[in-house]
Scaffold this motif. Sequence first.
Motif, short mmCIF file in Angstrom:
data_model
loop_
_atom_site.label_atom_id
_atom_site.label_comp_id
_atom_site.label_asym_id
_atom_site.label_seq_id
_atom_site.Cartn_x
_atom_site.Cartn_y
_atom_site.Cartn_z
N UNK A 103 0.83 -1.19 0.00
CA UNK A 103 0.00 0.00 0.00
C UNK A 103 0.87 1.25 0.00
N UNK A 104 0.65 2.11 -1.00
CA UNK A 104 1.37 3.37 -1.06
C UNK A 104 0.74 4.31 -0.04
N UNK A 105 1.56 4.73 0.94
CA UNK A 105 1.07 5.58 2.01
C UNK A 105 1.30 7.07 1.74
N UNK A 106 2.31 7.35 0.92
CA UNK A 106 2.69 8.74 0.67
C UNK A 106 3.37 8.85 -0.68
N UNK A 134 -6.24 1.93 -7.42
CA UNK A 134 -5.61 1.53 -8.67
C UNK A 134 -4.48 0.60 -8.27
N UNK A 135 -4.30 -0.48 -8.99
CA UNK A 135 -3.32 -1.49 -8.59
C UNK A 135 -2.32 -1.72 -9.72
N UNK A 136 -1.05 -1.54 -9.38
CA UNK A 136 0.05 -1.83 -10.31
C UNK A 136 0.67 -3.15 -9.85
N UNK A 174 9.10 -13.15 -9.10
CA UNK A 174 9.70 -14.33 -9.70
C UNK A 174 8.83 -15.56 -9.57
N UNK A 175 7.90 -15.54 -8.62
CA UNK A 175 6.99 -16.66 -8.42
C UNK A 175 5.53 -16.26 -8.48
N UNK A 176 5.25 -15.02 -8.10
CA UNK A 176 3.86 -14.54 -8.07
C UNK A 176 3.85 -13.02 -8.23
N UNK A 177 2.66 -12.51 -8.49
CA UNK A 177 2.50 -11.07 -8.58
C UNK A 177 2.23 -10.49 -7.20
N UNK A 178 2.73 -9.29 -6.99
CA UNK A 178 2.43 -8.51 -5.79
C UNK A 178 1.65 -7.28 -6.24
N UNK A 179 0.66 -6.90 -5.48
CA UNK A 179 -0.23 -5.80 -5.87
C UNK A 179 0.15 -4.53 -5.12
N UNK A 180 0.44 -3.46 -5.88
CA UNK A 180 0.75 -2.16 -5.29
C UNK A 180 -0.52 -1.31 -5.39
N UNK A 181 -1.09 -0.96 -4.25
CA UNK A 181 -2.34 -0.22 -4.18
C UNK A 181 -2.08 1.28 -4.10
N UNK A 182 -2.70 2.01 -5.03
CA UNK A 182 -2.72 3.47 -5.00
C UNK A 182 -4.15 3.85 -4.63
N UNK A 183 -4.36 4.14 -3.34
CA UNK A 183 -5.69 4.52 -2.88
C UNK A 183 -6.09 5.89 -3.41
N UNK A 184 -7.37 6.16 -3.33
CA UNK A 184 -7.93 7.39 -3.88
C UNK A 184 -7.23 8.64 -3.35
#
Length: 113
Positions: free
Chosen positions: A4-7, A41-43, A48-58
């Motif tokens: 989760x992007x906090x800042x 929004x998720x990037x 290497x084994x799985x995807x990780x989801x980076x969340x950009x909250x509103x």
Amino acid sequence: MDIYVNEIKFEDEALKCLSEEQTEGLQAAARMTVGSEDQSLIYLLDDGEAFRRVHFGEKTWHMLRDHHGSEIILNTDVILTDFWDQLDHLVDTIEGNNYGEAFERAVKETFKQ
């Protein structure tokens, strides 16, 4: 693991995204999706084994809109490649994609000029 992007700070012509989660060793997957249930929004990153989801909250969207086209760096070590192409495509095709009316409206209001 979700990240989760906090800042977000705009420094040295780049958007520097900060998260408490570790991102060392992760690679940009250059793909984006949405998390309509938590209004994000998720990037995607690849470990290497799985995807990780980076969340950009509103709450971060205004920085994305205001600095569109800038390089995006997560935790000083991961450059989010193709972020803008992916975001622009998502915004252009969001209508009618069953992400929820409130989410669709929020994306349009923020990113469509």
